[in-house]
Design a protein around this motif. Structure first.
Motif, PDB file in Angstrom:
ATOM      1  N   UNK A   1      -6.861  10.270  19.078  1.00  0.00           N
ATOM      2  CA  UNK A   1      -6.385  10.566  17.733  1.00  0.00           C
ATOM      3  C   UNK A   1      -5.388  11.720  17.846  1.00  0.00           C
ATOM      4  N   UNK A   2      -4.560  11.857  16.845  1.00  0.00           N
ATOM      5  CA  UNK A   2      -3.530  12.891  16.848  1.00  0.00           C
ATOM      6  C   UNK A   2      -4.142  14.284  16.699  1.00  0.00           C
ATOM      7  N   UNK A   3      -3.525  15.252  17.330  1.00  0.00           N
ATOM      8  CA  UNK A   3      -3.950  16.647  17.142  1.00  0.00           C
ATOM      9  C   UNK A   3      -3.628  17.125  15.735  1.00  0.00           C
ATOM     10  N   UNK A   4      -2.846  16.365  14.994  1.00  0.00           N
ATOM     11  CA  UNK A   4      -2.526  16.721  13.613  1.00  0.00           C
ATOM     12  C   UNK A   4      -3.421  15.994  12.600  1.00  0.00           C
ATOM     13  N   UNK A   5      -4.444  15.299  13.082  1.00  0.00           N
ATOM     14  CA  UNK A   5      -5.397  14.655  12.175  1.00  0.00           C
ATOM     15  C   UNK A   5      -6.185  15.753  11.470  1.00  0.00           C
ATOM     16  N   UNK A   6      -6.234  15.696  10.163  1.00  0.00           N
ATOM     17  CA  UNK A   6      -6.905  16.744   9.395  1.00  0.00           C
ATOM     18  C   UNK A   6      -8.416  16.757   9.600  1.00  0.00           C
TER      19      UNK A   6
END
Length: 154
Positions: free
Chosen positions: A17-22
């Motif tokens: 998953x993205x490191x920018x996933x909240x």
């Protein structure tokens, strides 16, 4: 192990998953811990209902319907040949920008992990209390402090 992420299955080594996933940045999401026994998911409908209720409470739209999500959980168990184990169902707010504004997250993410779970350490046994476990490890009796700091001997 196969991991379900947003409609696709990935090997556990390639699931990302993205490191920018909240969900990662701010803990902005919901989850259910579910058990499977003898090839059946325990109270799946109730878990999915509770997940949707939790989503509503934080104004999070799950990008799947109840039936579709239930089918994805069952399929994830099937792909992992899971008869007895643990399922972690996670819905995050999704990828967004730095900052707390949830409106910057356009697509919530659904993640399903289904695998074996070890409830006890190898040296522990169900039915043993902590004192028995300490003695097995050579710990003997221990002094325990109560809520008010008083020491209680066992």
């Amino acid at each position: 192990m196969k991991i379900y992420i947003d409609g696709k299955y990935y090997d556990e080594r390639t699931a990302k998953i993205s490191v920018f996933d909240h969900g990662l940045l701010y803990g902005d999401g919901i989850f259910e811990g579910i058990r499977a026994y003898n090839g059946r998911v325990f109270r799946l409908k109730e878990h999915i209902d509770r997940l949707f209720f939790s989503a509503k409470s934080i104004l999070l739209t799950i990008p799947m319907g109840h039936a579709e999500l239930m089918a994805a959980v069952v399929e994830t168990c099937r792909r992992n040949k899971l008869r007895n184990g643990y399922i972690r169902l996670v819905v995050t707010r999704g990828v967004g920008t730095l900052g707390l504004n949830p409106n910057r997250c356009k697509n919530p993410s659904v993640i399903i992990i289904a695998g074996k779970i070890q409830l006890y350490l190898p040296q522990q046994h169900p039915g043993q209390n902590r004192s028995q476990q300490r003695r097995m490890r050579g710990g003997g009796d221990a002094e325990l402090a109560g809520l008010r700091g008083r020491v209680h001997r066992r």
